[in-house]
Structure formats: structure tokens, C-alpha cells
Design an enzyme around this catalytic site. Structure first.
Site, PDB file in Angstrom:
ATOM      1  N   VAL A   5      71.363   5.196  44.462  1.00 21.81           N
ATOM      2  CA  VAL A   5      71.515   5.933  45.712  1.00 21.81           C
ATOM      3  C   VAL A   5      71.898   7.364  45.360  1.00 21.81           C
ATOM      4  O   VAL A   5      72.953   7.602  44.765  1.00 21.81           O
ATOM      5  CB  VAL A   5      72.590   5.311  46.617  1.00 21.81           C
ATOM      6  CG1 VAL A   5      72.731   6.098  47.911  1.00 21.81           C
ATOM      7  CG2 VAL A   5      72.274   3.847  46.905  1.00 21.81           C
ATOM      8  N   CYS A   6      71.047   8.315  45.709  1.00 24.26           N
ATOM      9  CA  CYS A   6      71.314   9.725  45.411  1.00 24.26           C
ATOM     10  C   CYS A   6      72.089  10.336  46.570  1.00 24.26           C
ATOM     11  O   CYS A   6      71.548  10.542  47.655  1.00 24.26           O
ATOM     12  CB  CYS A   6      69.995  10.492  45.191  1.00 24.26           C
ATOM     13  SG  CYS A   6      69.349  10.313  43.534  1.00 24.26           S
ATOM     14  N   LEU A   7      73.360  10.615  46.326  1.00 24.64           N
ATOM     15  CA  LEU A   7      74.225  11.176  47.366  1.00 24.64           C
ATOM     16  C   LEU A   7      75.307  11.974  46.663  1.00 24.64           C
ATOM     17  O   LEU A   7      75.918  11.509  45.694  1.00 24.64           O
ATOM     18  CB  LEU A   7      74.830  10.040  48.201  1.00 24.64           C
ATOM     19  CG  LEU A   7      75.246  10.357  49.636  1.00 24.64           C
ATOM     20  CD1 LEU A   7      74.056  10.785  50.474  1.00 24.64           C
ATOM     21  CD2 LEU A   7      75.914   9.135  50.263  1.00 24.64           C
TER      22      LEU A   7
END
Length: 996
Positions: free
Chosen positions: A803-805
Site C-alpha cells: 500500500v503506497c501511502l
């Protein structure tokens, strides 16, 4: 000349409208999606009238303002200017074989460059003619204003025979030049002495002075000094240069002697390459009888260069065809203005001249000098003259094969590069795999291997409808491995026999893997020996991919033969040395074992007339010391006819049974759009209270690879977790459910229902958030469960669970406020970010750097394509969640989707919308108006910015609908039976009451 547009790209050649003599190459554009922020250098110039707020914005963010580009002026390699696109005129664009392009960036269809041509305007510096003595050449400087116009680019080649990035062949190895060492011979302006400077870096060209009325100043507002300066760059004959005095003192003086007081300004006579630093990539295959076990030295010195054993691979060489027959794959070296070229001469003398050590004898009082060739070299008196010249302007033509398989010649200036290539795009001739029959296996030697037996060749593509026409192999059995399956490692893989059957398939149900994909322009090693041709000599084990044939074969040009020739071969019989897509390929692996015979000399469908094909001998494949490959003899082999995707026997475009719980996708907050359709209203029967938003469950938590493992924790950790629970218990947004377990409070399982107004509406997205032992000092970890094997449903959500955050530390935020702050940031913020920043109405712009494209005309079609893909993939999430409800969320899934659970009955809504989409696609003309109205209604719900869904998406939708329909019919039957029981019970009670 054409007006500049939003299709401007890096590498394009423009001039300023205010002064056409000032031209340059575009270095950066405001919508660049690949490079990082532009670094403002000391020589960066802006227009003197640039508004102050724009100047301050550039200083603060280092991001280019919208509609601005950085132009590198050609008269000075150290001057970059910031220019508004309205101040530019487009002169030319430059493409190479294998580049993917479009006519307009907003077009759906793209194409592949298969050849280039063009003309150049030149400013000659030096003309060279043979003298009466066979070993003496006469070189003469030409007048400054001399121009030669409309020279065919195929007659020219770069002045420097060896340049960084060239591909070289030596001692059975292929390598890439990383550095070139040169000597420079100069003639001093003061007294005419000639000296050889051993280090070309000590010779700097004198940059012309900036025009007095130049409108560009330093970013700080200070004017740039007008006087000319020097710039370190490779020089060419005729250029004025400044030489370091220490280098003059150490130089080899061919005439005159060193004087400490001499002026160090000079004119360049010649530049000779005397050393190459090479990164060796791949040896000649041992099938050929040469092991290539010992790499050549990284440094190739002058003595070795002079032997002629080191070969520079000729990418621009064409076939020698019959008179009047044009080589369809002819491609010229891109000649960019300010570069120096030499008129092409195929004699060995021309090549040796670049390494000459002979003496230089200037003629007194003239603008000419003599070149003495090395011993053993000579020129015939009748050899033609040639010259060294600077390119001043270019006009390029590109030959393009489009996705619909048509081929056209287009002016390069009217074409734009297709940089944001969609993951699902394919082109004619590519070998693809049908995703349904694929299986992933594991091996002791390789972590993951993908095996497929449904393999075909793309014949053409309808880019608008997202459909490919595919011709299938019969008996294919391919196993590939490596990161993203980019290396073909199993020698017993085979393609089988190509069939004549052609089917239409959605682009979303086929995959194009790097291991099975070769691009035009790829340099490949041939694993089988070509049949010898009388009178031919040279290197025959390496060539360039010229064409992808419709029968699955490659057309490879052997450019290192003395006369280039083309051969046809299987994709399994070549190994990529240098990829046209990625010139950083560093594969040292050997090629796979040959699996088929080379094609014979016959002309095939799709073959260009006039091509010369070499037949290959059937040499025995090499023996590889590998363990036996375990096969499943009982597994289904998908033939061309079996892969026809018949409605009744279609393969699922989802993972095989029992989907991996480690793969899923995420969603966002519901919006106020219930008025769109009456079916959005909740049932009016029993209560809709439903499951609680937050709950701590008993029993064991699900075992996931994403968990760090439970154990003893500090009091600080327990307090932090208790704080998070308290916040989540009272503050979760609507449509978000969180579950944790008494036995393992590290795990927070988050179920998000896709918000209305996005392509993810009504779809379930599952995340596991782990509060590890370093929490809350460090951000928790998050794992996304992806229920699809046909690609990412969102740029921020990967199929491997990433998850890119910025809050999670897996993505660089724009400012510190977006990063995790101990004691301040919360899990609720992560959830809200997933809703507001990830599961959005236009997810295409979530891709790194793509935010700069938002609102631009060229990005809208691509965004629409991404949204419809996200829509159909997230419909599949519903089917998967109902088939295998995630642990801890079973009651939530049932209550949300199933009519029998007295909840929102989202399955009814989803099925109604899907059926309407499919009905609209087949509606009659008289129903077009009503169908369009229904379409608009549903597209609003899912925010699909398109006139209609493409046929490629509808194909997938038709395959998903039957399972959902079956489940809905079953649920409706349960509801009907339940109502019947209640009615019967009520009637019975009333009858008893009347009897009493």
C-alpha cells in the site's frame, strides 16, 4: 514548422519565436511523469518579465509551472532557460525503432516505430579529399557561412565512431561503452603550432557570447555575463577551444615548441578515440562452439582498437536490395542540431581515420592541413571527398505500424511519444498469454514460476474497444520466472504449432510478459547457428529485432555481417542483450534451449517484399546441467480453439480456485448519491441496524504473512492500542468496518466499501493493519488483499499487498504533515487517507507524477480507460468476497450484499447496474435514447468518464455476471421462501384465532 502544443516532449527540438536562430532541445516539461523535481542550477535562466510569484514558486517547489518547459540552448550547452510553450516553435522530434507513439496524445490508438528517415541542413567545418600521395589526405576549413541543405540522413553518421552507449563486440562478448578516452589535435591561433592533447577534458570549446538584447536572466534576477566562456564537451574539427596550459606543456608537439606565455586558444583539427571503457553484458552462446568464459578487459586500448577486432554494432545498417526496392525497416541515426557528423564512407579507411596516429602538417598561410595515414593504410586517388559538418536543422519521417496493423509514414513533428503506456496495451506480433489458465508454481531454485499453456500472437488491436484479435498456438507449454517474470529460464518450454484460428479477447484478460516479449530495436543473441552463405563474413550470432511476424516469429537483422541479412527465428531461440524499452538490461543468463526448427527461405504473410532470409541449420541444442522439470501430464492443454473464449466454456479471468487471502484491493467513503436510483434505497421490511462498525472478536486471528507475530508488549504500546480502539469505536466513517481479536490485538482488519461517485462504488476492499512492537513510534504496516490477477485496481494498491501511502512511509509525501508523527498520527488518519486519497473518482492520477496531467486533454482518454478497468475489476471483488468471505468479516459481507440478510442488498444494485450496462451495449436504435439515459445514470454512480464501456470491459463483465446472477437468484429464492413461511404462519395464527 508547427505550432507548439500540449504534446511537447523531452528531446524535441524547438526555436524561440522571438529569434529563430536560438534553438534548443527540451530538457524537462511541466507534465513530466517520470523524472523528479527539476534541480535549479546556477546557470538556469528565466525571462526577465517572468511574474515574481512564478519565480518564487519555482524557487520554493523546484517544480515547473504549468505550460513551462526547460530548453537547453544549443549555442551553449550550459544554458537552460525556462520558456512558456506559447513562445516556442516546433522544428522536429526524434524517434527510434521500437518507440511507442500516437498521432495525438488524446488518441486511443498507438503505434510502434519500425523505421525512420529524414534530411538535414549542415554547416560544413572541414572538407577532406585524397591527395596525390595515397597516404596523404588534404583537409580544408570551409567558410563560416557555407550551408549544405537537404542532405539525406542515411548519407551521414556521427563524427565520433565510438560514443558512450554504443554496443561493441569483441572476443566473443557483447558490451556497452561506458566511457571513451580521446586525444585532441589542435592548431594554436597565435603561431599555427600543432599539438596533440592527451586528455580531451582539458580542451574546452569557447562558447559564443550571449546576445546583447537577450531577454533571459538568472533566476535571482541578475543578468548573465555577456562575454563568452568555455564549456567542457567533446569537440570537433573547426571549433575554437581553450586548452589548459599544463596540458599544452605535456602535449605532443607535431610542429612548434611550447612557450609558457603562449595564448591557449586554438582550433580543433581532429579528435581520436584511444580508449574504451566497456561494461560486458553477454558472451557468445556456447552452442556456437565458443564458450566466451573469459571476459575481455574493461579497458580497450588504442592498440586493440587499431587491429579492427573490436566491432561497433551497426544499428542503422540497411539491406542491399534490388534497384528501386526500399528497405522497409531502414532507420537512420538521429541527427540532432549542434551535433557533428561526417559523410558516410563504408571503406575501412574512414573507420581507421578515427584512430589515426599519423602526423599533422599545416600548410603555412592557409586554412588547410594534411593528414598522414597510418602505415598500411592508403586511399585511391579517385576516392570521393567527404566532410565534417555541424547539423543546423533536421526534418524527420517515421514509419509506424499501428495497433490496427496498418502502416503509415508520418512527419515526426506531427507525432508524440506515448509515455504513460497502459499496462494492458499490446501491439501486433506480440506473444501473449490468456490469464485464466495460468498457474503459479514454486521451485527450490526459483521462488515463483508462472506456467501457461494458452499462448497466442496478437494480430491487431481495437484500441477504442480494448479488444485484441489473437492467433493461438497449439501445444504451447511455457514456464517463466524472475521478478515480474522477466527471464525465460526453463529450457523445455515450447510454443507448439501456430493455428489459423483467430479469436477476439479483452485486453484485460491477456498478459504480455517481458520473458515472452521482444520489441523492435532489441539487440538479441541467436542461440542457433545461421546457415552459411557463400561470400559472407562477419559476426552472425547477434542481431537486431526488426519485425514481429503474425505467426509468432521474429525477423532479426544480422547487422554485423559485412552485408546485413535478415533471418526468422522463434522467440525461444534468442536472448535479449539490450532492450529497446530499457537500456539498463544486465542479464548475463544463457538463452533457453531451442524448441523448434528455423524457418526456411519462403516468403510469409506479413513479410516485407525484398527481404533476404537466411535459412538456419538444425544444430543440436546444448546440454544444460539442470534438474528435471516436473510436469503435470494430466493438466489441461489450451489449444487455439479451446482458447476461443466461448460464452458457455469461457475460462475465468480470476485466480484459480481458493484465491490467495494475501491479495485484495481497497475502497473509499460513500457519498451522497442515493437519489440516483431507487434501488439504492434500503428495503422497507425489517431493521437495517446491521453489524457494528468496530468490534473485538473472540477466537484466533487469521494467520497472515503480513503479521509480525504477537508477543509481550510494553505498557506504552498497550496504551497506544487502547487509544486507537477508542477512536475507531466512535469515529469510523460510514462504510468502514474494523475487526480485531482478543488473542492478537496487533491486527486490525479493515473492510472498506467503495464509495459512490467512484469506479469502486459498492465493492469490498480489505486491509490488514499491523500495530507492531515499534508502534506508535513508527507507523503501522498495512497489507492490501488483492482479489484480482489481471492487474492493479489502483496505482497505490499492489497485487503483492503493498500500500503506497505517505502516512505508512511507503510513499514520499509533498510535505512533513503527510508523514507519520508519533503521538499525533492515528490509524483513523490512515483509513481516511485510503478513502480520500486512494479510492478516488479518477484513480489514474494517483500514479506517481501523474497529478501534473490532471485536467489536460491528452490524459482524459487514458484516465477513462483506467476507470473502466477499475470498475470491472472491483465488480469481481464482490464475487470473490461472496465466494470466500474474509475471516472476521463474514457477517458484514452477508449483511451488505445478500437480500436474505435484511441489509442494503447491494448485490441487487450491482446486478441491476451490470445488466443495464450489458443491455445498453446491445440495444436497438429505437431504444438508444432510453438506453443512453440509463447509461448516464449509472456512469454517474461509478464516475466512468466515457460515452460507453468498451467491448473489452463488457467481455469481462459478461463472464462475471452469471456467477453473481446465480447467487442473487438463490438469495431471492430464500427471501421468497422466508416471506411465504411468515405469511403461512400469520394465516395459521389468524385461523386459530377465528376458531377460538
Amino acid at each position: 514548422m508547427a505550432q507548439v502544443s500540449d504534446q511537447i516532449g523531452v528531446g524535441d527540438f524547438y526555436t524561440l519565436k522571438s529569434d529563430s536562430s536560438l534553438g534548443g532541445i527540451v530538457e524537462r516539461v511541466w507534465h513530466d511523469t517520470e523524472a523528479g523535481p527539476y534541480t535549479v542550477n546556477p546557470h538556469f535562466l528565466v525571462h526577465k518579465d517572468l511574474p515574481d510569484h512564478v519565480r518564487q514558486q519555482l524557487k520554493r517547489t523546484k517544480l515547473l509551472p504549468e505550460n513551462f518547459v526547460v530548453l537547453r540552448l544549443l549555442w551553449s550547452p550550459r544554458v537552460d532557460i525556462l520558456v512558456h510553450t506559447s513562445d516556442l516553435l516546433l522544428i522536429d522530434k526524434y524517434f527510434s525503432r521500437g518507440d511507442v507513439v500516437k498521432r495525438k496524445s488524446s488518441d486511443a490508438q498507438s503505434g510502434t516505430v519500425i523505421g525512420t528517415s529524414g534530411t538535414c541542413d549542415l554547416r560544413p567545418h572541414v572538407s577532406i579529399t585524397p591527395g596525390q600521395n595515397e597516404r596523404i589526405l588534404r583537409a580544408e576549413f570551409t567558410p563560416k557561412n557555407t550551408q549544405v541543405r537537404d542532405v539525406n540522413s542515411c548519407e551521414l553518421e556521427p563524427y565520433q565512431y565510438w560514443t558512450v552507449g554504443d554496443t561493441v563486440i569483441f572476443d566473443g562478448w557483447v558490451g556497452i561503452i561506458k566511457d571513451v578516452g580521446c586525444t585532441t589535435t589542435v592548431q594554436l591561433e597565435e603561431n599555427g603550432s600543432v599539438v596533440v592533447v592527451d586528455d580531451a577534458q582539458d580542451v574546452r570549446r569557447i562558447v559564443p557570447a550571449i546576445p546583447r538584447d537577450f531577454a533571459y536572466v538568472r533566476l535571482s534576477g541578475k543578468p548573465r555575463k555577456r562575454e563568452g566562456s568555455s564549456a567542457a564537451t567533446l569537440c570537433y574539427p573547426g571549433q575554437r577551444v581553450r586548452v589548459k596550459r599544463s596540458s599544452l606543456a605535456k602535449g605532443r608537439w607535431l610542429s612548434g615548441t611550447f612557450n609558457a606565455g603562449i595564448r591557449p586558444t586554438a582550433v580543433v583539427l581532429n579528435v581520436c578515440s584511444v580508449m574504451l571503457q566497456v561494461h560486458w553484458r553477454l558472451p557468445r552462446s556456447n552452442v556456437q562452439g565458443t564458450t566466451g568464459a573469459t571476459k575481455p578487459p574493461d579497458l580497450i586500448l588504442e592498440d586493440q582498437l587499431e587491429t579492427g577486432d573490436v566491432k561497433n554494432y551497426g544499428f542503422s545498417r540497411s539491406l542491399e536490395l534490388a534497384h528501386g526496392v526500399v528497405d522497409p525497416f531502414a532507420s537512420v541515426t538521429n541527427m540532432v542540431p549542434s551535433e557533428h557528423v561526417i559523410r558516410r564512407d563504408n571503406s575501412v579507411t574512414r573507420m581507421k581515420l578515427m584512430c589515426v596516429k599519423g602526423g599533422w602538417q599545416p600548410e603555412a598561410g592557409s586554412r588547410s592541413f594534411q593528414i598522414e595515414l597510418q602505415s598500411g593504410l592508403s586511399l585511391k586517388p579517385d576516392d570521393s571527398a567527404w566532410f565534417v559538418a555541424e547539423v543546423t536543422s533536421t526534418t524527420s519521417i517515421v514509419k509506424i505500424q499501428w495497433q490496427d496493423s496498418s502502416i503509415t509514414d508520418e512527419p515526426s513533428a506531427g507525432i508524440c511519444p506515448y509515455n504513460e503506456v497502459d499496462d494492458h496495451d499490446v501491439w501486433p506480433g506480440e506473444i501473449v498469454s490468456l490469464k485464466g489458465p495460468e498457474t503459479v508454481q514454486h521451485d527450490l531454485e526459483f521462488e515463483r514460476m508462472l506456467r501457461t499453456r494458452a499462448v497466442g500472437v496478437v494480430q491487431s488491436v481495437n484500441a477504442v474497444e480494448r479488444i485484441a484479435r489473437i492467433r493461438w498456438f497449439k501445444g504451447a507449454d511455457i514456464t517463466i520466472t524472475g521478478e515480474d517474470y522477466n527471464v525465460l529460464v526453463r529450457p523445455h518450454s515450447k510454443l507448439g504449432k501456430i493455428t489459423e484460428e483467430i479469436t477476439e479477447n479483452s485486453l484485460y484478460e491477456i498478459a504480455s510478459y517481458q520473458a515472452l516479449t521482444k520489441r523492435r530495436g532489441d539487440l538479441v543473441r541467436l542461440e542457433r547457428r545461421p546457415k552459411e552463405v557463400p561470400g559472407q563474413s562477419g559476426i552472425s550470432w547477434i542481431g537486431e529485432v526488426m519485425d514481429l511476424l503474425p505467426n509468432g516469429l521474429l525477423l532479426v537483422r544480422l547487422g554485423s555481417l559485412d552485408k546485413p541479412r535478415d533471418v526468422k527465428c522463434s522467440i525461444l531461440d534468442v536472448t535479449t542483450v539490450l532492450s529497446a524499452d530499457d537500456d539498463t538490461t544486465d542479464s548475463d543468463s544463457s538463452g533457453s534451449e531451442s524448441s523448434g526448427e528455423w524457418e526456411d527461405d519462403t516468403i510469409m504473410a506479413g513479410q516485407w517484399p525484398g527481404s533476404t532470409i537466411i535459412e538456419y541449420e538444425g544444430s543440436a541444442p546444448s546440454d544444460h546441467d539442470e534438474q528435471e522439470w516436473e510436469t503435470d501430464s494430466d493438466s489441461h492443454v489450451a489449444t487455439g480453439s479451446e482458447a476461443s473464449m466461448d460464452q458457455d466454456e469461457a475460462e475465468e479471468i480470476v485466480p484459480p480456485a481458493e484465491p490467495n487471502p494475501m491479495d485484495l484491493d481497497s475502497s473509499n467513503e460513500p457519498t451522497e448519491m442515493e437519489e440516483i436510483d431507487s434501488q439504492e434505497e434500503p428495503p422497507t421490511n425489517e431493521s437495517r441496524s446491521g453489524p457494528s462498525a468496530f468490534e473485538v472478536l473472540e477466537g484466533s486471528a487469521p494467520k497472515q504473512a503480513s503479521l509480525a507475530g504477537s508477543g509481550s508488549h510494553t505498557k506504552e504500546w498497550l496504551r497506544a492500542v487502547s487509544r486507537e480502539h477508542k477512536i475507531l469505536r466512535t469515529s469510523l466513517p460510514e462504510g468502514v468496518y474494523v475487526r480485531t481479536w482478543e488473542s492478537d490485538m496487533e491486527l486490525l482488519r479493515v473492510l472498506i466499501i467503495g464509495p459512490l461517485g467512484t469506479p469502486y462504488a459498492h465493492a469490498p476492499f480489505l486491509f490488514d493493519i499491523t500495530l507492531h512492537s515499534r508502534f506508535p513510534t513508527e507507523a503501522p504496516t498495512a497489507f492490501f488483499h488483492s482479489w484480482t490477477n489481471v492487474g492493479r485496481v489502483n496505482p497505490n494498491l499492489y497485487e503483492n499487498g503493498k500500500v503506497c501511502l505517505s502516512l505508512l512511509g511507503t510513499w514520499d509525501g509533498d510535505d512533513d504533515e503527510e508523514e507519520w508523527v508519533a503521538g499525533k498520527s492515528t490509524v483513523l488518519q490512515i483509513i481516511v487517507s485510503l478513502l480520500g486519497l486512494v479510492l478516488v473518482k479518477e484513480p489514474f492520477y494517483n500514479e506517481a507524477g501523474f497529478e501534473a496531467l490532471q485536467g489536460t486533454a491528452q490524459s482524459k482518454p487514458t484516465s477513462a480507460i483506467y476507470s473502466e478497468k477499475a470498475f470491472v475489476l472491483s465488480r469481481n471483488f464482490v464475487a470473490k468476497a461472496l465466494q470466500n468471505p474474509p475471516t472476521g468479516c463474514e457477517d458484514i459481507i452477508e449483511w451488505l450484499y445478500l437480500p436474505s440478510r435484511n441489509g442494503p442488498s447491494l448485490l441487487r444494485t450491482i446486478m441491476s447496474d451490470c445488466q443495464r450496462f450489458l443491455q445498453d451495449a446491445t440495444s436497438e436504435e429505437e431504444e438508444a435514447s432510453a438506453a443512453a439515459a440509463r447509461q448516464r445514470l449509472n456512469f454517474e454512480r461509478y464516475h466512468i468518464d466515457s460515452a460507453k464501456l468498451s467491448q473489452g470491459v463488457l467481455i469481462l463483465l459478461r463472464k462475471m455476471v452469471p456467477d453473481l446472477e446465480d447467487r442473487l437468484r438463490y438469495e431471492e429464492r430464500l427471501v421468497a421462501e422466508s416471506q411465504q413461511v411468515r405469511t403461512s404462519g400469520t394465516d395459521g395464527a389468524m385461523e386459530v384465532e377465528r376458531s377460538a
